[in-house]
Structure formats: C-alpha cells, structure tokens
Design a protein around this motif. Structure first.
Motif, mmCIF file in Angstrom:
data_model
loop_
_atom_site.group_PDB
_atom_site.id
_atom_site.type_symbol
_atom_site.label_atom_id
_atom_site.label_comp_id
_atom_site.label_asym_id
_atom_site.label_seq_id
_atom_site.Cartn_x
_atom_site.Cartn_y
_atom_site.Cartn_z
ATOM 1 N N ILE A 164 -35.882 -102.392 5.970
ATOM 2 C CA ILE A 164 -34.521 -101.057 6.294
ATOM 3 C C ILE A 164 -34.621 -99.325 6.135
ATOM 4 O O ILE A 164 -36.231 -99.602 6.198
ATOM 5 N N PRO A 165 -34.500 -98.781 6.964
ATOM 6 C CA PRO A 165 -35.277 -97.693 7.478
ATOM 7 C C PRO A 165 -35.823 -96.853 6.385
ATOM 8 O O PRO A 165 -34.634 -97.288 4.891
ATOM 9 N N GLY A 170 -40.764 -99.893 7.420
ATOM 10 C CA GLY A 170 -39.268 -99.972 7.630
ATOM 11 C C GLY A 170 -38.817 -100.520 8.491
ATOM 12 O O GLY A 170 -39.439 -99.906 9.782
ATOM 13 N N VAL A 194 -26.764 -96.714 1.669
ATOM 14 C CA VAL A 194 -27.830 -95.864 1.990
ATOM 15 C C VAL A 194 -28.066 -95.183 0.192
ATOM 16 O O VAL A 194 -27.072 -94.604 -0.444
ATOM 17 N N PHE A 231 -32.651 -97.831 11.997
ATOM 18 C CA PHE A 231 -30.884 -97.949 12.797
ATOM 19 C C PHE A 231 -30.606 -98.069 13.669
ATOM 20 O O PHE A 231 -31.507 -98.095 14.568
ATOM 21 N N LYS A 251 -28.753 -100.462 2.277
ATOM 22 C CA LYS A 251 -29.109 -101.172 4.100
ATOM 23 C C LYS A 251 -29.961 -99.442 4.686
ATOM 24 O O LYS A 251 -30.727 -100.209 5.510
ATOM 25 N N ALA A 252 -30.825 -98.493 3.016
ATOM 26 C CA ALA A 252 -31.191 -97.769 4.210
ATOM 27 C C ALA A 252 -31.445 -96.872 3.086
ATOM 28 O O ALA A 252 -31.222 -97.051 2.011
ATOM 29 N N PRO A 302 -39.064 -90.518 9.295
ATOM 30 C CA PRO A 302 -38.503 -91.939 9.069
ATOM 31 C C PRO A 302 -40.108 -92.119 8.499
ATOM 32 O O PRO A 302 -41.189 -91.597 8.252
ATOM 33 N N GLU A 340 -33.935 -102.622 -0.683
ATOM 34 C CA GLU A 340 -33.991 -103.526 0.213
ATOM 35 C C GLU A 340 -33.206 -104.919 -0.738
ATOM 36 O O GLU A 340 -32.263 -105.596 -0.652
#
Length: 191
Positions: free
Chosen positions: A142-143, A56, A90, A59, A113-114, A51, A108
């Motif tokens: 977002i992640p 960011g 993703v 989840f 979503k990621a 990560p 984003e």
C-alpha cells in the motif's frame, strides 16, 4: 519598469525559498504527494506528504472522498483495532515505537488502502524524512507517506475537538490543476 523589477524580485525570492526548501527537506516539489481535507472544514487545507523511498505502492486510483482514520493504537505498532472502520480507508499513524515498514504492514493487514505516518515531533512543519525499508523481506504494497508533525497534530486535534472518528479527504490531489479549486495550504506551514 518598477512592476518588472518587483516581479523579478518576487520570482527570485520564491526560487531561493524553493531551493532552501529542497535542501532542507531533501525533496523537490515534484516528489511530494498532496491531499485535501474536505471535512472537517476547520482543517480544509491541501497538505503535502512524502512517499516512502523504497517500499510501499503507488496510488493507482484517485479518491475524491475517502476517510482518513486515526489508528488505534496511534503508533500503529501492533494489530489495529476497529478493522471495520479501517477497511478500505487511509490510516493516520504516528511515528515512533517501530519501523515505518511495520506500521505500513499493520495498516495493510487491517485492510487500509494507504498509510500517512505523521512525525511525532509536533513542531516539525518543514522537515520531511526519508522513509526507508527496515531490512525485512516482506514489504507492504500500500502507499506509505510521511506527513509533517505539525500537520498530523492539527488533524488529530481537530478530530478530537469535534469528537469525529475520521476526516474526509481527497487523495492524491494534482496541484498543477489548481484552476479547479483554490490552493488553500495550512496557515502554520510554509510552502
């Protein structure tokens, strides 16, 4: 007695390997996030990703089946095409060309979503990078995860070879509950 000595030697070897991995990558095993490729089967492995350090989100849900869509353009440094496909998925982008934050913001803005940002060094199968902010004030929520270069290349290559627009993944995967399915890591990556 011999069995106990072999077990102790194995534990010692695994511990030294883990410590070496932690020093090389700068990350401990608990700091990684895992995802599993469900389809295509030829890359049906559990992958690890790091990560972002200071931008960011996390989840907030677990996705048992979500698309992993390669970005177009691949580096994610400008507005992404095919927003209908990207929406709620993703997105896989490649490192280089702009900051990690800019890549995540483009994903984003396109509705992803990621974002998984694969190293552009395709021979990298062990060195995680710290993804940090670029100093801008607007940070994506977002992640954002860093993926090893070899893993990203193998995923993209498989999709290209089979002319698939995306992979189906499960993210995040709790590797501590491995009794529910076998741990099948990529054969090209040491854990």
């Amino acid at each position: 007695m011999a069995k106990v000595l072999r077990t102790a030697a194995l534990v010692s070897y695994l511990w030294s390997f883990f410590m070496q991995f932690s020093r090389v990558s700068g990350l401990g095993i608990n700091e990684l996030l895992y995802f599993r490729v469900i389809s295509p089967e030829e890359i049906g492995y559990i992958f690890s990703a790091a990560p972002a350090r200071d931008f960011g989100g996390d989840f907030t849900s677990s996705y048992d089946e979500i698309f992993l869509v390669p970005a177009d353009p691949l580096d994610g440094c400008s507005d992404l095409k095919d927003r209908e496909i990207i929406q709620g998925q993703v997105i896989l982008v490649e490192r280089g060309g702009c900051s990690f934050v800019q890549k995540a913001r483009h994903v984003e803005e396109a509705g992803g979503k990621a974002v998984l940002i694969a190293d552009n060094a395709v021979d990298n199968d062990s060195q995680y990078l710290d993804m940090i902010t670029d100093g801008t004030t607007v940070k994506p929520s977002i992640p954002a995860l860093f993926l090893l270069g070899r893993d990203g290349m193998m995923i993209r290559r498989s999709l290209e070879r089979q002319a698939l627009p995306w992979a189906v993944i499960s993210i995040p995967v709790n590797v501590s509950s491995l009794a529910s399915f076998p741990l099948k890591q990529p054969p090209w990556t040491l854990w």
